[in-house]
Design an enzyme around this catalytic site. Structure first.
Site, PDB file in Angstrom:
ATOM      1  N   HIS A 150       0.860  -1.187   0.000  1.00 40.81           N
ATOM      2  CA  HIS A 150       0.000   0.000   0.000  1.00 40.81           C
ATOM      3  C   HIS A 150       0.888   1.225   0.000  1.00 40.81           C
ATOM      4  O   HIS A 150       1.820   1.324   0.794  1.00 40.81           O
ATOM      5  CB  HIS A 150      -0.909   0.044   1.233  1.00 40.81           C
ATOM      6  CG  HIS A 150      -1.725   1.301   1.257  1.00 40.81           C
ATOM      7  ND1 HIS A 150      -2.873   1.442   0.510  1.00 40.81           N
ATOM      8  CD2 HIS A 150      -1.514   2.505   1.856  1.00 40.81           C
ATOM      9  CE1 HIS A 150      -3.355   2.660   0.670  1.00 40.81           C
ATOM     10  NE2 HIS A 150      -2.543   3.339   1.483  1.00 40.81           N
ATOM     11  N   ASP A 178     -15.982   1.664   5.884  1.00 40.59           N
ATOM     12  CA  ASP A 178     -14.951   2.619   5.448  1.00 40.59           C
ATOM     13  C   ASP A 178     -15.487   3.526   4.345  1.00 40.59           C
ATOM     14  O   ASP A 178     -15.210   4.725   4.331  1.00 40.59           O
ATOM     15  CB  ASP A 178     -13.697   1.884   4.970  1.00 40.59           C
ATOM     16  CG  ASP A 178     -12.694   2.862   4.381  1.00 40.59           C
ATOM     17  OD1 ASP A 178     -12.203   3.721   5.148  1.00 40.59           O
ATOM     18  OD2 ASP A 178     -12.444   2.818   3.168  1.00 40.59           O
ATOM     19  N   ARG A 194     -15.773  11.828   6.427  1.00 39.43           N
ATOM     20  CA  ARG A 194     -14.528  12.505   6.842  1.00 39.43           C
ATOM     21  C   ARG A 194     -14.113  13.541   5.812  1.00 39.43           C
ATOM     22  O   ARG A 194     -13.617  14.619   6.149  1.00 39.43           O
ATOM     23  CB  ARG A 194     -13.394  11.475   7.023  1.00 39.43           C
ATOM     24  CG  ARG A 194     -13.571  10.621   8.268  1.00 39.43           C
ATOM     25  CD  ARG A 194     -12.624   9.435   8.242  1.00 39.43           C
ATOM     26  NE  ARG A 194     -11.242   9.833   8.102  1.00 39.43           N
ATOM     27  CZ  ARG A 194     -10.304   9.108   7.470  1.00 39.43           C
ATOM     28  NH1 ARG A 194     -10.611   7.943   6.938  1.00 39.43           N
ATOM     29  NH2 ARG A 194      -9.071   9.546   7.382  1.00 39.43           N
ATOM     30  N   SER A 236      -8.771   3.020   8.085  1.00 37.07           N
ATOM     31  CA  SER A 236      -9.311   3.058   6.725  1.00 37.07           C
ATOM     32  C   SER A 236      -8.427   2.248   5.769  1.00 37.07           C
ATOM     33  O   SER A 236      -8.897   1.392   5.023  1.00 37.07           O
ATOM     34  CB  SER A 236      -9.392   4.525   6.278  1.00 37.07           C
ATOM     35  OG  SER A 236      -9.674   4.620   4.920  1.00 37.07           O
ATOM     36  N   LYS A 268      -9.133  -2.188   4.574  1.00 35.25           N
ATOM     37  CA  LYS A 268      -9.248  -2.606   3.167  1.00 35.25           C
ATOM     38  C   LYS A 268      -8.144  -3.596   2.793  1.00 35.25           C
ATOM     39  O   LYS A 268      -8.374  -4.570   2.079  1.00 35.25           O
ATOM     40  CB  LYS A 268      -9.207  -1.375   2.252  1.00 35.25           C
ATOM     41  CG  LYS A 268     -10.520  -0.606   2.270  1.00 35.25           C
ATOM     42  CD  LYS A 268     -10.446   0.684   1.488  1.00 35.25           C
ATOM     43  CE  LYS A 268      -9.600   1.707   2.199  1.00 35.25           C
ATOM     44  NZ  LYS A 268      -9.682   3.058   1.735  1.00 35.25           N
TER      45      LYS A 268
HETATM   46  N1  URA Z   1      -6.435   6.519   2.033  1.00 36.84           N
HETATM   47  C1  URA Z   1      -7.446   5.777   2.561  1.00 36.84           C
HETATM   48  O1  URA Z   1      -7.825   4.744   2.029  1.00 36.84           O
HETATM   49  N2  URA Z   1      -8.016   6.222   3.703  1.00 36.84           N
HETATM   50  C2  URA Z   1      -7.636   7.345   4.340  1.00 36.84           C
HETATM   51  O2  URA Z   1      -8.182   7.669   5.370  1.00 36.84           O
HETATM   52  C3  URA Z   1      -6.592   8.109   3.776  1.00 36.84           C
HETATM   53  C4  URA Z   1      -5.992   7.666   2.610  1.00 36.84           C
END
Ligand code: URA
Length: 410
Positions: A82, A161, A168, A183, A187
């Site tokens: 990621h 999320d 947010r 978040s 995932k």
């Molecule tokens: N990327 C995400 O998936 N979530 C966040 O909160 C910030 C960046």
């Protein structure tokens, strides 16, 4: 559990139990907790923070708000990367097929670009026909056949999320380390991974502006990953100049095709190999050899085909998406190129139309910058420092006027 009491407890600096957190996330996902209460709680978390235990509980609750990719015991090891995003960050398109050549599976769920940082899904969708929205059966099918798949979040994965991020985004609560951690990690954990490498960037072209903040986020991500049984590691790097030589969707795919054929650029290849070797079976040198033998290029073509993309277009992306106006920015003095500011270039590329300011904005695959010179290079007056690809003549001249503020030659 009385939700206003939980909000007050966090507002006053208290610690929420994992039961409280599960209750909140379940109620919010079902629609039983109104958005105004979730916004208030997100703001309380923004100011008061969360302990590592609370962050792990939030991640777990968000992960279990939906489905996960399920694997069999005899399946190959699942790995992923990621990145917190940056200008010209196109590493995923090379890394996923390269790792799939190493007999591991890469079920990569990626996001779209927002603000100045580009998104993997947008880059992939510049390939005619490429489908990023596969259902879970299709994801398993591509992985089984190819070893890697690159898709967006499915409807079933982490619905909490999806809802919370949208909230947010409009309530000033995105830059909270526990909320970002939950978040991102919910995932990634939904992919059912064994190993994860986190590419956390800081600087003018990154989400985190300072090295200290990036370090703090990296620590939070790794702590949650390890707590959830995924071998997690981190690569922290500055994002002061773009990665590679291009920024903009189709231009970046064209650059990835060159890199997949072992034709660099060097900084891009190095980042890919650093990240891939953190989760691979084979050592870095073997991964490099695979890349230079063209194995990852072949694997990428197979993945594109399996996801509906037109493989014939891959070597001509810049003519499939050709911006009508292309201009060169030339050095006005001789010397060493000391600054090629990622933030300034990212902003210019966004304004050319390659990115979005709001989630619903359309994007232009053809526009952006390429042939971006690297800092440290010796340049002569008149040398090309970068090229701008624009939709209109006005956009081209505006960008060529603005970009010199992001460049320094001494
Ligand atoms: N990327 C995400 O998936 N979530 C966040 O909160 C910030 C960046």
């Amino acid at each position: 559990m009385h939700i206003p009491t939980l909000i007050e407890h966090k507002r006053d600096g208290g610690v929420l139990s994992s039961g409280d957190i599960r209750h909140v996330i379940d109620a919010f996902t079902r629609g039983d907790m109104p958005e105004y209460q979730m916004s208030a709680l997100a703001m309380a978390i923004y100011f008061r923070g969360m302990t590592p235990e609370e962050t792990a509980a939030l991640t777990e609750a968000m992960l279990h708000s939906g489905t996960m990719l399920l694997w069999n015991d005899h399946d190959p090891m699942r790995v992923d990367k990621h990145s917190t995003g940056g200008i010209g960050d196109k590493t995923s398109l090379i890394l996923a097929p390269l790792l799939a050549c190493d007999n591991v599976w890469v079920p990569m769920i990626s996001g779209r670009g927002l603000g100045i940082t580009g998104g993997t899904l947008d880059k992939l969708e510049s390939i005619p026909g490429f489908r990023t929205q596969l259902n879970e059966v299709e994801i398993h099918n591509v992985i089984d056949r190819i070893g890697c798949v690159m898709v967006g979040q499915t409807a079933g994965i982490c619905p909490a999320d999806k809802k919370l991020y949208a909230l947010r985004d409009v309530t000033g609560t995105v830059p909270s380390i526990p909320l970002i951690t939950a978040s991102i990690m919910s995932k990634k954990l939904a992919e059912g991974l064994n190993r994860l490498v986190l590419d956390v960037k800081w600087g003018s072209g990154a989400f985190m502006k300072t090295e200290a903040d990036a370090h703090h986020l990296a620590q939070s991500l790794v702590t949650v990953g390890q707590a959830m049984g995924v071998r997690s590691s981190v690569r922290l790097s500055a994002m002061n100049e773009p990665t590679g030589e291009s920024a903009g969707n189709a231009l970046e795919v064209a650059e990835c095709v060159r890199c997949l054929k072992g034709e660099g650029p060097q900084d891009l290849e190095d980042i890919v190999l650093d990240l891939a070797s953190a989760v691979s079976i084979s050592p870095r040198a073997e991964l490099r050899a695979m890349l230079h033998r063209g194995e990852a290029w072949l694997k990428f073509q197979k993945m594109v085909q399996a996801q509906g993309g037109n493989v014939e277009t891959l070597e001509k992306m810049t003519s499939v998406h050709r911006a009508p106006f292309i201009g060169e920015l030339k050095a006005t003095a001789s010397g060493t190129l000391t600054k090629m500011d990622a933030g300034g270039i990212g902003q210019a590329v966004l304004e050319l139309g390659a990115g979005r300011s709001k989630a619903a904005d359309p994007i232009d695959y053809a526009v952006g910058c390429d042939q971006i010179a690297k800092t440290g290079t010796q340049v002569q007056a008149g040398d090309v420092l970068l090229r701008v690809h624009a939709r209109t003549k006005g956009a081209l001249f505006r960008t060529l006027d603005l970009l010199p503020h992001s460049i320094e030659i001494v």
